[in-house]
Motif scaffolding. Structure first.
Motif, short mmCIF file in Angstrom:
data_model
loop_
_atom_site.label_atom_id
_atom_site.label_comp_id
_atom_site.label_asym_id
_atom_site.label_seq_id
_atom_site.Cartn_x
_atom_site.Cartn_y
_atom_site.Cartn_z
N SER A 73 37.24 49.40 45.77
CA SER A 73 37.85 49.50 44.63
C SER A 73 39.66 50.10 45.20
N PHE A 74 40.29 49.67 44.41
CA PHE A 74 41.77 49.45 45.15
C PHE A 74 43.22 49.88 43.96
N LEU A 75 44.02 50.88 44.78
CA LEU A 75 44.98 50.66 43.29
C LEU A 75 46.19 50.60 43.71
N GLU A 76 47.39 49.49 43.47
CA GLU A 76 48.57 48.81 43.71
C GLU A 76 49.32 49.56 42.71
N ILE A 77 50.79 50.79 43.35
CA ILE A 77 51.51 50.81 42.97
C ILE A 77 52.91 49.54 43.04
N GLY A 78 53.13 49.39 41.60
CA GLY A 78 54.29 48.32 41.91
C GLY A 78 53.61 46.80 41.73
N VAL A 79 53.43 46.26 40.82
CA VAL A 79 52.88 45.24 40.52
C VAL A 79 53.85 43.78 40.57
N PHE A 80 54.44 44.53 40.24
CA PHE A 80 55.26 43.12 39.42
C PHE A 80 54.77 42.01 39.06
N LYS A 81 54.60 40.56 39.68
CA LYS A 81 54.30 39.26 38.40
C LYS A 81 53.32 39.28 39.57
N LEU A 97 32.04 40.61 45.98
CA LEU A 97 31.89 42.10 46.15
C LEU A 97 33.18 41.81 44.56
N LYS A 98 31.35 43.84 44.06
CA LYS A 98 31.79 44.40 42.62
C LYS A 98 33.46 45.15 43.59
N ALA A 99 34.86 44.51 42.48
CA ALA A 99 35.51 45.06 42.66
C ALA A 99 36.37 45.79 41.79
N ASP A 100 36.88 47.71 41.79
CA ASP A 100 38.19 47.62 40.82
C ASP A 100 38.80 48.52 41.33
N ILE A 101 39.67 46.94 40.16
CA ILE A 101 40.79 47.08 40.72
C ILE A 101 42.23 47.87 39.68
N ASN A 102 42.77 48.40 40.56
CA ASN A 102 44.27 49.10 39.63
C ASN A 102 45.24 48.72 39.96
N GLY A 103 46.26 48.64 38.75
CA GLY A 103 47.62 48.84 39.13
C GLY A 103 49.02 49.67 38.37
N ILE A 104 49.28 50.00 38.96
CA ILE A 104 50.47 51.36 37.78
C ILE A 104 51.62 50.43 38.32
N SER A 105 52.93 49.76 36.91
CA SER A 105 54.14 49.18 37.35
C SER A 105 54.05 49.31 35.73
N PRO A 106 55.66 49.81 35.75
CA PRO A 106 56.30 49.49 34.33
C PRO A 106 56.15 48.18 33.25
N LEU A 107 56.02 47.46 34.20
CA LEU A 107 56.16 46.42 33.56
C LEU A 107 57.51 45.52 32.95
N THR A 186 38.59 57.66 43.24
CA THR A 186 39.01 57.59 45.11
C THR A 186 38.97 55.91 44.82
N PHE A 187 39.50 55.80 45.74
CA PHE A 187 40.37 54.43 46.32
C PHE A 187 39.70 53.99 47.73
N ASP A 188 39.34 53.03 47.89
CA ASP A 188 39.65 52.10 49.64
C ASP A 188 40.73 52.18 49.63
N ILE A 189 41.23 51.34 49.20
CA ILE A 189 42.83 51.38 49.95
C ILE A 189 43.78 52.08 48.25
N VAL A 190 44.51 52.18 49.16
CA VAL A 190 45.78 52.01 48.05
C VAL A 190 46.75 51.66 48.68
N TYR A 191 47.68 50.17 47.68
CA TYR A 191 49.65 50.18 48.66
C TYR A 191 50.42 50.91 47.61
N ILE A 192 51.08 51.05 48.54
CA ILE A 192 52.57 51.68 47.83
C ILE A 192 53.62 50.22 48.33
N ASP A 193 54.21 50.16 46.67
CA ASP A 193 54.89 49.10 46.52
C ASP A 193 56.02 48.98 45.64
N GLY A 194 56.07 50.55 45.45
CA GLY A 194 56.80 50.61 43.95
C GLY A 194 58.62 50.43 43.97
#
Length: 267
Positions: A73-81, A97-107, A186-194
């Motif tokens: 499971s992943f979460l990215e803050i700031g998806v951009f393109k 792998l079975k992946a739960d991918i989440n992204g938060i971004s204003p788009l 809950t997430f295995d990886i959180v990537y913060i790039d917002g």
């Protein structure tokens, strides 16, 4: 075969080591077709920032998770393109792998899409005279209005991936209603790039790092201003300053790749 632990077990935050890792990881991307093809597309279409080296960083992180579990499971803050979420989806497919991918971004961008603001030199000149532009320029927070969802779709189409499988949340990461949409996950990886201001970056760390599973990873972008090394872009001072306040009793900084810093949550 190289693994994440190959680089983390004896890692020292020195200029020599950081420069070596940055260069070696770039070479590994160029020698790994799935990574090279994806990054080549990003650069050709100007569809993302960051360093080529980061693709191998994600490869090693995904490989590490694969040795422990079949679902990630992943979460990215700031998806951009969509560079990172599409790479996650691509690598999950590669590793089976079975992946739960989440992204938060204003788009959406925060500056008009016209020839005036599209000019880097105009923005730089304005940054000397307009306080708000000066702040956004310094923090890397100037984004021209574009069809970001369209760019993300093209990124996924290029790798034959299904964007509908991604939980893409439109909004600002420090909006309470946005935070609420993932607070039970809950997430295995959180990537913060917002947002790269100190205030919002600190809020992102406070809001989302707590969602990381024990032994999971927090990856901070643009965060190496206080790290030694000469071959790579160091990032944004305000982000780096926020990272200095990450509690070492909770997260250990196990590796730095250019201006990306990898922290592991202490289990």
């Amino acid at each position: 075969m190289e693994t994440l632990s190959h680089f983390t077990k004896n890692y020292q935050n020195t200029a020599e080591n950081n420069d070596y890792i940055w260069g070696h990881f770039k070479d590994c991307v160029n020698n790994t077709p799935v990574l090279k093809n994806h990054r080549d597309y990003v650069e050709e279409k100007m569809a993302g920032f960051g360093d080529r080296s980061f693709h191998y960083m994600w490869y090693l992180l995904m490989q590490d998770l694969k040795t422990k579990q079949n679902e990630v499971s992943f979460l990215e803050i700031g998806v951009f393109k969509g560079q990172v979420i599409s790479l996650w989806a691509l690598l999950a497919k590669e590793f089976g792998l079975k992946a739960d991918i989440n992204g938060i971004s204003p788009l959406e961008g925060n500056y008009p899409n016209n020839s005036f603001f599209r000019s880097y030199y105009v923005r730089k000149i304005l940054s000397y005279i307009v306080p708000s532009i000066k702040r956004d320029f310094a923090d890397g927070n100037i984004h021209i209005k574009e069809d970001f969802l369209g760019h993300i779709q093209k990124m996924f189409d290029n790798s034959n991936l299904d964007l509908n499988a991604i939980n893409l949340i439109k909004g600002y990461s420090n909006d309470e209603k946005v935070v609420a949409q993932v607070q039970d996950k809950t997430f295995d990886i959180v990537y913060i790039d917002g947002d790269h201001s100190y205030k919002v970056c600190k809020e992102d760390i406070d809001n989302y790092a707590i969602l990381i599973k024990p032994n999971g990873y927090l990856v901070m972008d643009d965060a190496s201003n206080f790290n030694p090394g000469t071959k790579f872009f160091k990032g944004i001072v305000e982000v780096s300053r926020a990272c200095e306040e990450i509690d070492p009793k909770v997260f250990k900084n196990i590796l730095n790749v250019g201006h990306n810093r990898i922290y592991q949550k202490i289990g």
